[in-house]
Design an enzyme around this catalytic site. Structure first.
Site, PDB file in Angstrom:
ATOM      1  N   TYR A 167     -28.239  21.132 -10.048  1.00  0.00           N
ATOM      2  CA  TYR A 167     -29.572  20.541  -9.846  1.00  0.00           C
ATOM      3  C   TYR A 167     -30.584  21.117 -10.836  1.00  0.00           C
ATOM      4  CZ  TYR A 167     -33.904  19.068  -7.574  1.00  0.00           C
ATOM      5  OH  TYR A 167     -35.143  18.518  -7.323  1.00  0.00           O
ATOM      6  N   LYS A 171     -32.574  19.136 -14.054  1.00  0.00           N
ATOM      7  CA  LYS A 171     -34.029  19.001 -14.218  1.00  0.00           C
ATOM      8  C   LYS A 171     -34.485  19.633 -15.545  1.00  0.00           C
ATOM      9  CE  LYS A 171     -34.987  16.814 -10.340  1.00  0.00           C
ATOM     10  NZ  LYS A 171     -35.462  15.430 -10.334  1.00  0.00           N
TER      11      LYS A 171
HETATM   12  N1  LIG Z   1     -38.677  17.581  -1.986  1.00  0.00           N
HETATM   13  C1  LIG Z   1     -38.877  18.604  -2.796  1.00  0.00           C
HETATM   14  O1  LIG Z   1     -39.097  19.758  -2.348  1.00  0.00           O
HETATM   15  C2  LIG Z   1     -38.829  18.419  -4.298  1.00  0.00           C
HETATM   16  C3  LIG Z   1     -39.223  19.493  -5.107  1.00  0.00           C
HETATM   17  C4  LIG Z   1     -39.204  19.329  -6.486  1.00  0.00           C
HETATM   18  C5  LIG Z   1     -38.799  18.133  -7.032  1.00  0.00           C
HETATM   19  N2  LIG Z   1     -38.419  17.101  -6.221  1.00  0.00           N
HETATM   20  C6  LIG Z   1     -38.034  15.835  -6.858  1.00  0.00           C
HETATM   21  O2  LIG Z   1     -38.852  14.808  -6.344  1.00  0.00           O
HETATM   22  C7  LIG Z   1     -38.160  13.551  -6.416  1.00  0.00           C
HETATM   23  C8  LIG Z   1     -38.187  12.866  -5.073  1.00  0.00           C
HETATM   24  O3  LIG Z   1     -37.498  13.692  -4.143  1.00  0.00           O
HETATM   25  P1  LIG Z   1     -37.672  13.579  -2.559  1.00  0.00           P
HETATM   26  O4  LIG Z   1     -37.881  14.939  -2.071  1.00  0.00           O
HETATM   27  O5  LIG Z   1     -38.631  12.488  -2.208  1.00  0.00           O
HETATM   28  O6  LIG Z   1     -36.165  13.172  -2.158  1.00  0.00           O
HETATM   29  P2  LIG Z   1     -35.569  12.095  -1.161  1.00  0.00           P
HETATM   30  O7  LIG Z   1     -36.451  11.895   0.008  1.00  0.00           O
HETATM   31  O8  LIG Z   1     -34.152  12.527  -0.949  1.00  0.00           O
HETATM   32  O9  LIG Z   1     -35.603  10.747  -2.034  1.00  0.00           O
HETATM   33  C9  LIG Z   1     -34.759  10.592  -3.130  1.00  0.00           C
HETATM   34  C10 LIG Z   1     -34.775   9.134  -3.527  1.00  0.00           C
HETATM   35  O10 LIG Z   1     -33.868   8.967  -4.634  1.00  0.00           O
HETATM   36  C11 LIG Z   1     -33.018   7.879  -4.340  1.00  0.00           C
HETATM   37  N3  LIG Z   1     -31.754   7.927  -5.057  1.00  0.00           N
HETATM   38  C12 LIG Z   1     -30.798   8.867  -5.033  1.00  0.00           C
HETATM   39  N4  LIG Z   1     -29.761   8.496  -5.804  1.00  0.00           N
HETATM   40  C13 LIG Z   1     -30.072   7.294  -6.325  1.00  0.00           C
HETATM   41  C14 LIG Z   1     -29.418   6.383  -7.194  1.00  0.00           C
HETATM   42  N5  LIG Z   1     -28.182   6.618  -7.671  1.00  0.00           N
HETATM   43  N6  LIG Z   1     -30.042   5.236  -7.534  1.00  0.00           N
HETATM   44  C15 LIG Z   1     -31.275   4.967  -7.061  1.00  0.00           C
HETATM   45  N7  LIG Z   1     -31.943   5.770  -6.217  1.00  0.00           N
HETATM   46  C16 LIG Z   1     -31.349   6.916  -5.860  1.00  0.00           C
HETATM   47  C17 LIG Z   1     -32.828   7.956  -2.836  1.00  0.00           C
HETATM   48  O11 LIG Z   1     -32.285   6.745  -2.339  1.00  0.00           O
HETATM   49  P3  LIG Z   1     -31.486   6.681  -0.920  1.00  0.00           P
HETATM   50  O12 LIG Z   1     -32.528   6.616   0.161  1.00  0.00           O
HETATM   51  O13 LIG Z   1     -30.691   5.428  -1.046  1.00  0.00           O
HETATM   52  O14 LIG Z   1     -30.646   7.922  -0.829  1.00  0.00           O
HETATM   53  C18 LIG Z   1     -34.271   8.210  -2.415  1.00  0.00           C
HETATM   54  O15 LIG Z   1     -35.007   7.007  -2.441  1.00  0.00           O
HETATM   55  C19 LIG Z   1     -36.748  13.905  -6.909  1.00  0.00           C
HETATM   56  O16 LIG Z   1     -36.652  13.708  -8.291  1.00  0.00           O
HETATM   57  C20 LIG Z   1     -36.618  15.375  -6.585  1.00  0.00           C
HETATM   58  O17 LIG Z   1     -35.644  16.021  -7.397  1.00  0.00           O
HETATM   59  C21 LIG Z   1     -38.422  17.211  -4.872  1.00  0.00           C
END
Ligand SMILES: NC(=O)c1ccc[n+]([C@@H]2O[C@H](COP(=O)([O-])OP(=O)(O)OC[C@H]3O[C@@H](n4cnc5c(N)ncnc54)[C@H](OP(=O)(O)O)[C@@H]3O)[C@@H](O)[C@H]2O)c1
Length: 244
Positions: A167, A171
């Site tokens: 991961y 990034k």
């Molecule tokens: N949450 C945190 O603490 C955090 C911190 C730093 C960075 N981020 C980044 O923020 C972004 C959003 O994360 P989040 O926390 O909102 O995560 P999340 O709730 O797990 O949402 C991830 C999204 O990505 C989609 N996805 C995964 N694989 C995919 C694919 N092959 N094609 C199309 N869509 C796909 C998922 O779809 P499904 O619903 O179908 O699975 C979901 O809509 C990500 O880039 C993550 O790395 C998050």
């Protein structure tokens, strides 16, 4: 004929979490938002929810692991709108078999890279011709503090214990895409930046953070709506510039 004054944004992984909130707030600013999602049912219902809030929103099938879906999405945008103004590369995955360098499962690392880096690259390359047609295009790569090599080197950093090779490296690679693409597009109307949401309460984090989705979406929203004198090739949280 579509109204040319209305800007068009594509947000990947917009059916839930941070991506959904980014879509909601960009949409609330008057932009037409295309909610990219791999699951049609989830994408349609997310778009329906935003439309019920008065936002111009529609679902677009985009699966980062399916090249054909990305090609068709670009074709659809081209035929319906002829341009794309904002691309938010938000979709990403973690994997239970990821881990520190000595034990991370190679196939898990490959799966993560396939989605988070190569899938995002695929979307970016497919959408770039449409973005180049915009008067002021913005690409936002939703990265993570975990992708910062400086943070990973610092034992005092709050998240120094989170050494997920797949991961974190995916990034860091995404940040390289930001820097190289921004350099390549210097002097054009396309700005490219990385956003760090910070540790945010979503499904991905197991809702273990106190930071709300609203706060987590803030950096990407700001970068998606940057004015013409805004930066390109940077890495930003909601409040600060992040170290690479
Ligand atoms: N949450 C945190 O603490 C955090 C911190 C730093 C960075 N981020 C980044 O923020 C972004 C959003 O994360 P989040 O926390 O909102 O995560 P999340 O709730 O797990 O949402 C991830 C999204 O990505 C989609 N996805 C995964 N694989 C995919 C694919 N092959 N094609 C199309 N869509 C796909 C998922 O779809 P499904 O619903 O179908 O699975 C979901 O809509 C990500 O880039 C993550 O790395 C998050």
């Amino acid at each position: 004929m579509q109204n040319p004054d209305i800007r068009i944004a594509l947000i990947t992984g917009a059916n839930k979490g941070i991506g959904f909130e980014i879509a909601r707030q960009i949409g609330a600013s008057g932009v037409r938002v295309l909610l990219g999602a791999r699951d049609s049912g989830l994408g349609e219902s997310a778009a329906f929810k935003l439309r019920s809030e008065g936002i111009r929103a529609e679902f677009l099938h985009v699966d980062l692991s399916k090249h054909r879906s990305i090609e068709v999405a670009a074709q659809t945008i081209s035929e319906k709108y002829g341009v794309l103004d904002i691309l938010v590369n938000n979709a990403s995955i973690t994997d239970d078999d990821d881990g520190p360098p000595s034990t991370a499962d190679r196939e898990a690392v490959r799966r993560i890279f396939d989605t988070n880096f190569l899938g995002t690259l695929d979307v970016t390359q497919a959408m770039l011709p449409l973005l180049r047609l915009s008067l002021a295009a913005r690409i936002v790569n939703v990265s993570s503090g975990l992708g910062s090599i400086s943070h990973n080197r610092n034992p005092e950093w709050d998240f120094a214990q989170v050494k997920l090779l797949g991961y974190n490296a995916s990034k860091a690679a995404l940040n390289m895409l930001t820097v190289q693409l921004a350099a390549e597009l210097k002097g054009t109307n396309v700005k490219v930046n990385s956003a760090d949401p910070g540790f945010t309460a979503t499904d991905m984090s197991g809702h273990r953070s106190h930071q709300t989705i609203l706060q987590g979406a803030a950096a990407a929203i700001r970068l998606a709506l940057l004015p013409d004198d805004g930066p390109s090739g940077g890495f930003f949280s909601a409040t600060d510039e992040e170290p690479w």
